[in-house]
Scaffold this motif. Structure first.
Motif, mmCIF file in Angstrom:
data_model
loop_
_atom_site.group_PDB
_atom_site.id
_atom_site.type_symbol
_atom_site.label_atom_id
_atom_site.label_comp_id
_atom_site.label_asym_id
_atom_site.label_seq_id
_atom_site.Cartn_x
_atom_site.Cartn_y
_atom_site.Cartn_z
ATOM 1 N N CYS A 242 37.266 34.384 39.137
ATOM 2 C CA CYS A 242 36.474 33.585 40.078
ATOM 3 C C CYS A 242 35.671 34.485 41.020
ATOM 4 N N VAL A 243 36.251 35.630 41.390
ATOM 5 C CA VAL A 243 35.516 36.604 42.202
ATOM 6 C C VAL A 243 34.291 37.091 41.439
ATOM 7 N N ALA A 244 34.463 37.352 40.137
ATOM 8 C CA ALA A 244 33.343 37.806 39.309
ATOM 9 C C ALA A 244 32.246 36.751 39.245
ATOM 10 N N VAL A 245 32.630 35.480 39.172
ATOM 11 C CA VAL A 245 31.636 34.396 39.170
ATOM 12 C C VAL A 245 30.874 34.382 40.490
ATOM 13 N N ALA A 246 31.607 34.530 41.598
ATOM 14 C CA ALA A 246 30.975 34.541 42.926
ATOM 15 C C ALA A 246 29.988 35.704 43.044
ATOM 16 N N GLU A 247 30.386 36.874 42.569
ATOM 17 C CA GLU A 247 29.513 38.049 42.646
ATOM 18 C C GLU A 247 28.289 37.873 41.747
ATOM 19 N N GLY A 248 28.466 37.176 40.612
ATOM 20 C CA GLY A 248 27.329 36.880 39.747
ATOM 21 C C GLY A 248 26.338 35.952 40.420
ATOM 22 N N ILE A 249 26.851 34.967 41.152
ATOM 23 C CA ILE A 249 25.987 34.043 41.899
ATOM 24 C C ILE A 249 25.222 34.801 42.979
ATOM 25 N N ILE A 250 25.919 35.730 43.643
ATOM 26 C CA ILE A 250 25.285 36.535 44.691
ATOM 27 C C ILE A 250 24.194 37.424 44.109
ATOM 28 N N GLU A 251 24.464 38.060 42.969
ATOM 29 C CA GLU A 251 23.463 38.928 42.342
ATOM 30 C C GLU A 251 22.203 38.152 41.978
ATOM 31 N N LYS A 252 22.391 36.953 41.422
ATOM 32 C CA LYS A 252 21.247 36.109 41.074
ATOM 33 C C LYS A 252 20.457 35.725 42.319
ATOM 34 N N ASP A 253 21.171 35.416 43.398
ATOM 35 C CA ASP A 253 20.508 35.040 44.649
ATOM 36 C C ASP A 253 19.713 36.210 45.233
ATOM 37 N N ILE A 254 20.288 37.420 45.178
ATOM 38 C CA ILE A 254 19.594 38.598 45.707
ATOM 39 C C ILE A 254 18.304 38.846 44.937
ATOM 40 N N LYS A 255 18.345 38.687 43.624
ATOM 41 C CA LYS A 255 17.140 38.859 42.802
ATOM 42 C C LYS A 255 16.059 37.858 43.207
ATOM 43 N N ASN A 256 16.477 36.610 43.419
ATOM 44 C CA ASN A 256 15.508 35.588 43.841
ATOM 45 C C ASN A 256 14.943 35.895 45.227
ATOM 46 N N GLU A 257 15.797 36.403 46.111
ATOM 47 C CA GLU A 257 15.348 36.759 47.459
ATOM 48 C C GLU A 257 14.325 37.901 47.416
ATOM 49 N N LEU A 258 14.534 38.865 46.525
ATOM 50 C CA LEU A 258 13.593 39.991 46.412
ATOM 51 C C LEU A 258 12.271 39.539 45.803
ATOM 52 N N LEU A 259 12.318 38.653 44.823
ATOM 53 C CA LEU A 259 11.079 38.097 44.262
ATOM 54 C C LEU A 259 10.280 37.378 45.344
ATOM 55 N N LYS A 260 10.998 36.638 46.181
ATOM 56 C CA LYS A 260 10.345 35.917 47.273
ATOM 57 C C LYS A 260 9.777 36.890 48.308
ATOM 58 N N LYS A 261 10.559 37.915 48.632
ATOM 59 C CA LYS A 261 10.140 38.890 49.641
ATOM 60 C C LYS A 261 8.857 39.607 49.241
ATOM 61 N N TYR A 262 8.773 40.003 47.960
ATOM 62 C CA TYR A 262 7.613 40.764 47.498
ATOM 63 C C TYR A 262 6.545 39.888 46.841
ATOM 64 N N GLU A 263 6.753 38.548 46.916
ATOM 65 C CA GLU A 263 5.784 37.578 46.396
ATOM 66 C C GLU A 263 5.458 37.856 44.925
ATOM 67 N N CYS A 264 6.497 38.004 44.126
ATOM 68 C CA CYS A 264 6.343 38.267 42.699
ATOM 69 C C CYS A 264 6.935 37.120 41.873
ATOM 70 N N ASP A 265 6.549 37.114 40.577
ATOM 71 C CA ASP A 265 6.973 36.026 39.690
ATOM 72 C C ASP A 265 8.200 36.373 38.861
ATOM 73 N N SER A 266 8.313 37.627 38.445
ATOM 74 C CA SER A 266 9.403 37.992 37.553
ATOM 75 C C SER A 266 9.784 39.460 37.712
ATOM 76 N N ILE A 267 10.904 39.809 37.066
ATOM 77 C CA ILE A 267 11.448 41.165 37.155
ATOM 78 C C ILE A 267 11.172 41.926 35.854
ATOM 79 N N VAL A 268 10.582 43.116 35.958
ATOM 80 C CA VAL A 268 10.431 43.990 34.806
ATOM 81 C C VAL A 268 11.758 44.724 34.591
ATOM 82 N N HIS A 269 12.230 45.400 35.607
ATOM 83 C CA HIS A 269 13.581 45.936 35.637
ATOM 84 C C HIS A 269 13.985 46.135 37.092
ATOM 85 N N LEU A 270 15.275 45.976 37.342
ATOM 86 C CA LEU A 270 15.753 46.028 38.721
ATOM 87 C C LEU A 270 17.196 46.510 38.738
ATOM 88 N N THR A 271 17.474 47.494 39.561
ATOM 89 C CA THR A 271 18.831 48.023 39.725
ATOM 90 C C THR A 271 19.363 47.628 41.093
#
Length: 347
Positions: A242-271
């Motif tokens: 369940c912790v792994a699921v929570a961390e997966g949800i957080i990772e997805k949210d962070i990616k969406n937040e960065l797309l929003k921050k930089y006003e971009c549509d998609s990810i080419v690659h991201l670490t």
């Protein structure tokens, strides 16, 4: 837990309306004390499964149809599976049960649940109303869903390449889509509160999220008194999973937040390198009503928040969806024809 009515010996059930046990025979009410103490613990506290006093007081049943494992009070009789509505259930062996921290009691009974469900169904334009047209209280079952509720303080270092598409008009007035790229790196901080992860495979995470939010300020210290008349699903997902699921949800949210921050549509690659500064949890039981209906040998299930009355995803009416698509397509085609006609290109 009180077994029988002190006044007449009748059977008792938990009444959300009366916030206590009510006798089925004489109507006597026995209030239950609500201890509001919803707190989260650090990850090194009570994360191992163990048999506690509650587990020894419960009996286990298993649905032969869908395989669901459910727990009941030893005084309770259950003939219907809340997940699929099947009556082919049997007693099974006792299972280990993790220490339960808190519970959000049901705030309304089956009769009110039926009214709320019908009201929501009538308001949903695309819902297939024929499926649940003749539902009764017998089609509704309440169960406490076990979940882990997390608080996580995060700081993330990130680097990668994002992209976005913009329309560019040349000197001749012609427009075309151009793809642009952005190299990014930096640090992103965010605090996550009450991130809820379902701990049983009978209810999917997306179905749980469809009836969110729950009001955790109303959570109380767990007492098995709240279970009288309701079921408790068995936890079959381990804490670390369940912790792994929570961390997966957080990772997805962070990616969406960065797309929003930089006003971009998609990810080419991201670490992402996320550091969890503080992690806490609470093992909490949430009230959920399951609405089951069989139409032409096919089972349909809808879920409802037993605290707020919010209804989750409902089967859609194919006819209404088709008509909507048809009208949109007809409008678009009509607009194109008119544009061509007035531009002189349509003969």
């Amino acid at each position: 837990m009180i077994k029988d009515c002190k006044n007449c010996g009748g059977k008792l059930y938990f009444s959300p309306k009366n916030k206590g046990h009510v006798c089925e025979s004489c109507g006597s009410i026995f209030p239950i004390k609500y201890n509001y103490n919803f707190k989260k613990k650090s990850f090194d506290e009570n994360v191992d499964l163990k048999v506690d006093e509650l587990a020894s007081s419960l009996k286990n049943i298993r649905c032969k149809s869908c395989g669901a494992n459910i727990m009941l009070s030893k005084y309770q009789i259950q003939t219907t599976c809340p997940y699929c509505g099947s009556t082919t259930i049997e007693e099974s062996k006792k299972k280990k049960l993790m220490y339960i921290d808190s519970i959000i009691p049901f705030s309304f009974g089956k009769a009110e649940a039926l009214k709320k469900f019908k009201s929501t169904l009538n308001k949903k334009f695309y819902a297939n109303k024929k499926i649940f047209k003749n539902i009764t209280k017998k089609d509704i079952n309440g169960a406490y869903v076990n979940t882990f509720v997390f608080d996580m303080v995060t700081t993330t270092r990130y680097s990668g390449v994002l992209k976005y598409t913009k329309m560019v008009t040349n000197k001749d007035g012609e427009s075309k889509a151009v793809t642009k790229y952005k190299d990014i790196c930096g640090e992103f901080d965010k605090v996550y509160k009450n991130l809820t992860v379902e701990a049983n495979s009978n209810l999917e995470q997306r179905d749980l999220y469809s009836i969110m939010p729950f009001q955790y300020a109303s959570a109380v210290d767990f007492q098995d008194d709240f279970m009288h008349g309701y079921m408790l699903e068995y936890q079959d997902k381990m804490f670390n999973d369940c912790v792994a699921v929570a961390e997966g949800i957080i990772e997805k949210d962070i990616k969406n937040e960065l797309l929003k921050k930089y006003e971009c549509d998609s990810i080419v690659h991201l670490t992402l390198n996320t550091n969890y500064i503080d992690k806490k949890y609470n093992y909490c039981l949430l009230p959920v009503y399951f609405v089951n209906k069989i139409v032409k040998d096919r089972k349909y299930t809808a879920v409802m928040n037993g605290q707020t009355g919010k209804v989750g995803r409902l089967p859609k009416s194919a006819l209404r969806v088709f008509m909507t698509i048809f009208v949109i397509c007809a409008f678009v085609v009509g607009a194109i024809i008119l544009a061509l006609y007035f531009s002189g290109k349509f003969n």
